[in-house]
Write an enzyme that holds these catalytic residues in place. Structure first.
Site, PDB file in Angstrom:
ATOM      1  N   HIS A 167     -28.548  77.080  24.693  1.00 22.99           N
ATOM      2  CA  HIS A 167     -29.022  76.336  26.169  1.00 22.99           C
ATOM      3  C   HIS A 167     -27.766  78.049  26.820  1.00 22.99           C
ATOM      4  O   HIS A 167     -26.686  77.813  26.623  1.00 22.99           O
ATOM      5  CB  HIS A 167     -29.059  74.972  26.456  1.00 22.99           C
ATOM      6  CG  HIS A 167     -29.924  75.003  26.381  1.00 22.99           C
ATOM      7  ND1 HIS A 167     -29.717  72.822  26.487  1.00 22.99           N
ATOM      8  CD2 HIS A 167     -30.803  74.334  25.363  1.00 22.99           C
ATOM      9  CE1 HIS A 167     -30.661  72.842  26.151  1.00 22.99           C
ATOM     10  NE2 HIS A 167     -31.637  73.534  25.431  1.00 22.99           N
TER      11      HIS A 167
ATOM     12  N   TYR B   9     -29.448  65.699  29.493  1.00 24.65           N
ATOM     13  CA  TYR B   9     -29.672  64.849  28.567  1.00 24.65           C
ATOM     14  C   TYR B   9     -29.395  64.073  28.925  1.00 24.65           C
ATOM     15  O   TYR B   9     -28.513  62.596  28.126  1.00 24.65           O
ATOM     16  CB  TYR B   9     -29.091  65.175  27.055  1.00 24.65           C
ATOM     17  CG  TYR B   9     -30.308  66.572  26.156  1.00 24.65           C
ATOM     18  CD1 TYR B   9     -31.181  65.898  26.204  1.00 24.65           C
ATOM     19  CD2 TYR B   9     -29.726  67.601  26.493  1.00 24.65           C
ATOM     20  CE1 TYR B   9     -32.273  66.394  24.846  1.00 24.65           C
ATOM     21  CE2 TYR B   9     -30.427  68.652  26.195  1.00 24.65           C
ATOM     22  CZ  TYR B   9     -32.415  68.153  25.685  1.00 24.65           C
ATOM     23  OH  TYR B   9     -33.066  68.892  24.617  1.00 24.65           O
TER      24      TYR B   9
ATOM     25  N   ARG C 243     -35.598  74.424  17.023  1.00 23.86           N
ATOM     26  CA  ARG C 243     -36.797  75.067  17.784  1.00 23.86           C
ATOM     27  C   ARG C 243     -37.619  75.021  16.718  1.00 23.86           C
ATOM     28  O   ARG C 243     -37.601  75.935  15.647  1.00 23.86           O
ATOM     29  CB  ARG C 243     -37.309  75.870  18.840  1.00 23.86           C
ATOM     30  CG  ARG C 243     -35.794  76.314  20.123  1.00 23.86           C
ATOM     31  CD  ARG C 243     -36.269  77.316  20.668  1.00 23.86           C
ATOM     32  NE  ARG C 243     -35.062  76.849  21.965  1.00 23.86           N
ATOM     33  CZ  ARG C 243     -34.164  77.340  22.157  1.00 23.86           C
ATOM     34  NH1 ARG C 243     -33.191  77.780  20.686  1.00 23.86           N
ATOM     35  NH2 ARG C 243     -33.584  77.120  23.174  1.00 23.86           N
TER      36      ARG C 243
ATOM     37  N   ARG D 264     -35.964  67.996  18.319  1.00 28.71           N
ATOM     38  CA  ARG D 264     -34.527  67.999  19.147  1.00 28.71           C
ATOM     39  C   ARG D 264     -33.723  67.867  20.157  1.00 28.71           C
ATOM     40  O   ARG D 264     -32.717  68.044  20.601  1.00 28.71           O
ATOM     41  CB  ARG D 264     -35.163  70.074  19.618  1.00 28.71           C
ATOM     42  CG  ARG D 264     -34.066  71.046  20.153  1.00 28.71           C
ATOM     43  CD  ARG D 264     -34.990  72.356  20.153  1.00 28.71           C
ATOM     44  NE  ARG D 264     -34.103  72.958  21.430  1.00 28.71           N
ATOM     45  CZ  ARG D 264     -33.185  74.167  21.449  1.00 28.71           C
ATOM     46  NH1 ARG D 264     -32.764  73.715  20.528  1.00 28.71           N
ATOM     47  NH2 ARG D 264     -32.484  74.373  22.666  1.00 28.71           N
TER      48      ARG D 264
ATOM     49  N   LYS E 137     -33.775  82.187  21.536  1.00 28.04           N
ATOM     50  CA  LYS E 137     -34.306  82.308  22.603  1.00 28.04           C
ATOM     51  C   LYS E 137     -33.326  83.262  23.415  1.00 28.04           C
ATOM     52  O   LYS E 137     -32.255  83.949  23.119  1.00 28.04           O
ATOM     53  CB  LYS E 137     -33.908  81.963  23.941  1.00 28.04           C
ATOM     54  CG  LYS E 137     -35.663  80.751  23.440  1.00 28.04           C
ATOM     55  CD  LYS E 137     -36.713  80.332  24.891  1.00 28.04           C
ATOM     56  CE  LYS E 137     -37.389  79.246  24.127  1.00 28.04           C
ATOM     57  NZ  LYS E 137     -37.744  78.139  25.256  1.00 28.04           N
TER      58      LYS E 137
END
Length: 304
Positions: free
Chosen positions: A276, A285, A159, A253, A182
């Site tokens: 993730h 994806y 990111r 990304r 995150k």
């Protein structure tokens, strides 16, 4: 307007989200905005600043009235679903703390919306973008800096906040970087030789001293590099190359993940590389790859 008790409760909940659940600052601000907006609606809807008893007494019709109000002011289904999620989380926490039944709020259904598929760049477009980004600035070290950032985004699937969050302590880049993503979750990301070379080239030209505690990527005056400048150089480059507006820093990304999957990468491994929390997020994806495969099939198959 909020009652003092409810204002204090919201502050306590946001603090818990930050401290216990390690929610990012942007997430906390979004929660604050969404829930304050909801409580602000209730003030007008109920005829006064809502308190704990008002939240406990909410009915399905009240929630429907709020959602209709939000849609009426132009809020999309996806944004409304996000707001509702925050409202539910806060209300569930408040109900547990204060001892009331929050079924009416928690049972409210989110509006249906179609999840947007990631929009990656083609492999040749990604390579052309990296080769062209250095042409956007006449100052050599800034051109090298921009190339290094873009190479990291695509080569490591970072990111933009993760790339710009690197400090001088990361130099020289190791073969594997520890990235804090995150929620404060750490993951290991392999670093391609091309990314190490691009960062090394930038640092050799950078006029600002390398400080282990300072940002690795610097602005022209030596401060932290503003992500808007990365977005700007991406916009200039995609315009020069004739790429679509979806060619943003975050699209790199997406491209990283899609190109790995196309080359036979394992979905679980890609999930780990991207950081993730849920495999379902990474599975988007596979839809992108399937869509691309079907497009090729329809164009190339003699019976299509």
């Amino acid at each position: 307007m909020l009652s003092p008790a409810l204002r204090g409760a919201l502050g306590d909940w946001l603090e818990q989200q930050s401290a216990v659940h390690a929610a990012a600052a942007n997430t906390i601000e979004a929660y604050r905005r969404d829930i304050t907006g909801f409580l602000g609606f209730l003030a007008g809807h109920l005829g006064g600043a809502p308190g704990r008893n008002d939240i406990a007494a909410l009915k399905t019709r009240d929630m429907r009235a709020w959602m209709a109000h939000e849609r009426g002011r132009g809020l999309g289904a996806r944004s409304l679903a996000r707001s509702l999620s925050g409202v539910k989380s806060f209300t569930a926490w408040l109900a547990e703390r204060e001892g009331f039944d929050a079924t009416a709020v928690l049972a409210t259904r989110a509006p249906k919306y179609t999840k947007k598929l990631p929009r990656p760049l083609a492999e040749d477009a990604a390579r052309a973008l990296i080769d062209t980004v250095e042409l956007q600035h006449q100052t050599p070290w800034i051109a090298a800096r921009d190339t290094a950032v873009i190479t990291l985004l695509y080569g490591c699937g970072l990111r933009i906040s993760e790339a710009l969050g690197l400090t001088g302590a990361a130099h020289p880049l190791p073969q594997t970087l520890v990235i804090k993503g995150k929620g404060g979750k750490e993951r290991l990301v392999p670093v391609l030789p091309a990314a190490r070379e691009a960062v090394g080239d930038y640092l050799r030209q950078c006029p600002h001293p390398l400080d282990p505690k300072a940002p690795l990527f610097r602005g022209a005056r030596g401060g932290p590099l503003n992500p808007r400048l990365v977005q700007k150089v991406m916009a200039q480059t995609r315009e020069q190359l004739g790429l679509p507006s979806s060619a943003t820093p975050h699209a790199l990304r997406h491209s990283f993940a899609t190109h790995l999957l196309s080359a036979g990468g394992d979905l679980r491994a890609i999930q780990e590389l991207l950081g993730h929390a849920s495999l379902s997020t990474t599975q988007a994806y596979t839809a992108v790859d399937t869509a691309r495969l079907m497009e090729v099939y329809q164009k190339a198959h003699p019976k299509a």
